[in-house]
Write an enzyme that holds these catalytic residues in place. Sequence first.
Site, short mmCIF file in Angstrom:
data_model
loop_
_atom_site.label_atom_id
_atom_site.label_comp_id
_atom_site.label_asym_id
_atom_site.label_seq_id
_atom_site.Cartn_x
_atom_site.Cartn_y
_atom_site.Cartn_z
N HIS A 110 0.84 -1.21 0.00
CA HIS A 110 0.00 0.00 0.00
C HIS A 110 0.87 1.25 0.00
O HIS A 110 1.26 1.77 1.05
CB HIS A 110 -0.93 -0.01 1.21
CG HIS A 110 -2.10 0.90 1.06
ND1 HIS A 110 -3.39 0.51 1.32
CD2 HIS A 110 -2.19 2.19 0.64
CE1 HIS A 110 -4.22 1.52 1.09
NE2 HIS A 110 -3.50 2.55 0.68
N HIS A 164 1.62 5.14 -2.10
CA HIS A 164 1.21 6.18 -3.05
C HIS A 164 2.48 6.79 -3.64
O HIS A 164 3.19 7.51 -2.94
CB HIS A 164 0.37 7.24 -2.34
CG HIS A 164 -0.92 6.70 -1.80
ND1 HIS A 164 -2.07 6.62 -2.56
CD2 HIS A 164 -1.24 6.16 -0.59
CE1 HIS A 164 -3.05 6.08 -1.83
NE2 HIS A 164 -2.55 5.78 -0.63
N LEU A 165 2.76 6.47 -4.90
CA LEU A 165 3.98 6.99 -5.54
C LEU A 165 3.75 8.34 -6.21
O LEU A 165 4.70 8.99 -6.64
CB LEU A 165 4.54 5.98 -6.54
CG LEU A 165 5.17 4.71 -5.96
CD1 LEU A 165 5.61 3.78 -7.09
CD2 LEU A 165 6.35 5.03 -5.05
N ARG A 166 2.48 8.75 -6.34
CA ARG A 166 2.10 10.09 -6.85
C ARG A 166 2.50 10.35 -8.29
O ARG A 166 2.55 11.52 -8.71
CB ARG A 166 2.74 11.19 -5.97
CG ARG A 166 2.48 11.07 -4.49
CD ARG A 166 1.02 11.14 -4.16
NE ARG A 166 0.77 11.31 -2.74
CZ ARG A 166 -0.34 10.90 -2.13
NH1 ARG A 166 -1.31 10.30 -2.81
NH2 ARG A 166 -0.50 11.10 -0.84
N ASN A 222 -4.47 6.54 -7.23
CA ASN A 222 -5.01 7.91 -7.14
C ASN A 222 -3.97 8.95 -7.55
O ASN A 222 -3.56 9.80 -6.77
CB ASN A 222 -5.58 8.20 -5.73
CG ASN A 222 -4.56 8.03 -4.62
OD1 ASN A 222 -3.56 7.32 -4.77
ND2 ASN A 222 -4.80 8.67 -3.50
N HIS A 282 -10.38 0.16 0.43
CA HIS A 282 -10.33 1.24 1.44
C HIS A 282 -11.75 1.37 1.94
O HIS A 282 -12.63 1.82 1.21
CB HIS A 282 -9.83 2.53 0.78
CG HIS A 282 -9.99 3.76 1.62
ND1 HIS A 282 -8.94 4.62 1.88
CD2 HIS A 282 -11.07 4.31 2.23
CE1 HIS A 282 -9.38 5.63 2.63
NE2 HIS A 282 -10.67 5.48 2.85
N ASP A 342 0.88 2.40 3.74
CA ASP A 342 0.03 3.50 3.24
C ASP A 342 0.87 4.77 3.11
O ASP A 342 0.41 5.87 3.41
CB ASP A 342 -1.18 3.74 4.16
CG ASP A 342 -2.25 4.59 3.49
OD1 ASP A 342 -2.12 4.91 2.29
OD2 ASP A 342 -3.23 4.96 4.17
N HIS A 368 2.99 14.07 1.15
CA HIS A 368 2.45 15.40 0.88
C HIS A 368 3.55 16.39 1.25
O HIS A 368 4.34 16.13 2.16
CB HIS A 368 1.21 15.69 1.73
CG HIS A 368 0.03 14.81 1.42
ND1 HIS A 368 -0.64 14.85 0.23
CD2 HIS A 368 -0.57 13.84 2.16
CE1 HIS A 368 -1.63 13.95 0.24
NE2 HIS A 368 -1.60 13.32 1.40
C1 NCD Z 1 -4.24 8.71 0.91
C2 NCD Z 1 -3.47 9.62 -0.02
O1 NCD Z 1 -2.88 10.60 0.44
O2 NCD Z 1 -3.43 9.33 -1.22
N1 NCD Z 1 -4.26 9.32 2.21
C3 NCD Z 1 -4.38 8.68 3.39
O3 NCD Z 1 -4.45 9.35 4.41
N2 NCD Z 1 -4.40 7.37 3.48
C4 NCD Z 1 -5.59 8.51 0.31
C5 NCD Z 1 -6.56 7.85 1.20
O4 NCD Z 1 -6.55 6.62 1.28
O5 NCD Z 1 -7.37 8.56 1.80
ZN ZN Z 2 -6.78 4.37 1.70
#
Ligand code: NCD
Ligand code: ZN
Length: 424
Positions: free
Chosen positions: A61, A63-65, A95, A179, A305, A309
């Site tokens: 899990h 997020h590589l953006r 996402n 999710h 996860d 940011h």
């Molecule tokens: C995730 C994200 O920043 O892409 N953020 C998070 O707090 N887990 C998206 C998400 O799952 O809400």
């Molecule tokens: Zn999530």
Amino acid sequence: MSEWLIRHAHMLDLSAGVDYTGDILLENGCIAQIGPFLSRRGCRTLDADGLCLAPGLVDMHVHLRDPGLTHKEDIESGCEAAAAGGVTSVAAMPNTAPAADSPETIRYILEKASHAKARVLPVAAITKGLTGKELTDFEALKRAGAVAFSDDGCPVSTAYFMAEAMRRAASMGVPVLAHCEDKTLTRNGLIHEGAVSQALGVPGVPAAAEDVGTARELSLSLSTGAPVHICHVSTAVSVQMIRAAKKMGAKVTAETCPHYFMMTDEKLLACDADYRMSPPLRPERDRLAILEGLQDGTIDAIATDHAPHTAEEKADFVKAPNGVIGLETSLGAGITCLVGQGVMSLPELLYRMSSVPARILKAPCGTLREGGIADIMLFDPQESWVVEPARFHGKSRNSAFKGLRLQGRVQYTFCRGELVYQRA
Ligand code: NCD
Ligand code: ZN
């Protein structure tokens, strides 16, 4: 392609029944040999005396953006952070901008990842643009290289679409990563709804927002017979429902994240958005239930996860987006909190962070077997260190672990048989 002989390492892997001090030979991207004593001339050698060696971690899990949000992270920087955390495979959530809902985007991710310091396992969107309105072309996405389907962050709001996604994914033998959140209950909530949100006077997210989602996905899995994987479990009620669903024979697996087993919503009293994520940190009773769920196997896997940011985005406690990074601290958090406090043994922790997620994603990694791929990591299980986000390798610094002392630190990471990280 280089050859490496790593000697005197304490090799640990439950999946292959390995737990002894010995040597391992990496050749052509594969594990050529493992044994108590190997000799080979002409290859690079590494003396791993005092270090543990395990399959590279598989973080299911992340997020590589990339594409589109590369001011936060990109494939290269995210994989660099992974390597520094001993992680050799990451499942990349869809996402992005655009969302990973087309074969072109999946191919873009895989092409860029082919030069990166970790393997990327792309997760494709369940619905086009993550809008919950129209299913994507599952077959084409799988053909392009997607290993799973998820609308993470924008959970599918219609049960009908989710059931259909589970059926389709099941017929193709790939998992749906859910999710679990009912956004009509989340509303404008910022942190867990309870004593802390009341003390701060900020709107809360009830635990039920997660639990209603978990209950729905479990029911759909039971009724369709299709497997489902529950992402980032954070509440006591969800743990109990998953335990009950497993007893009823549901094909359900679940993950939690280090922040949910290591901290509570008391962290939010600092009004620092680096402690805000979705789902939110919960009270101690939920944390204890997560530990129990990990201990009895209700929660199968540990993932981070990792949700980068920028500092600017995280500056305002109320306006900041949800998410915390985790790739560079997950092993230390697990050793400190789970092994250190007797929740599970070190081999079990490594198993839940590599072999188990690899099995769920059907990825050919997460094991120390001759002939298997040479994705491995070495760490000092004794080293104690303080988390300093300024030293991280990813682009963002939004760590909820900042300032914490952790035990266990990654020293070397090999991916595809190549040295991709060496602690400075
Ligand atoms: C995730 C994200 O920043 O892409 N953020 C998070 O707090 N887990 C998206 C998400 O799952 O809400
Ligand atoms: Zn999530």
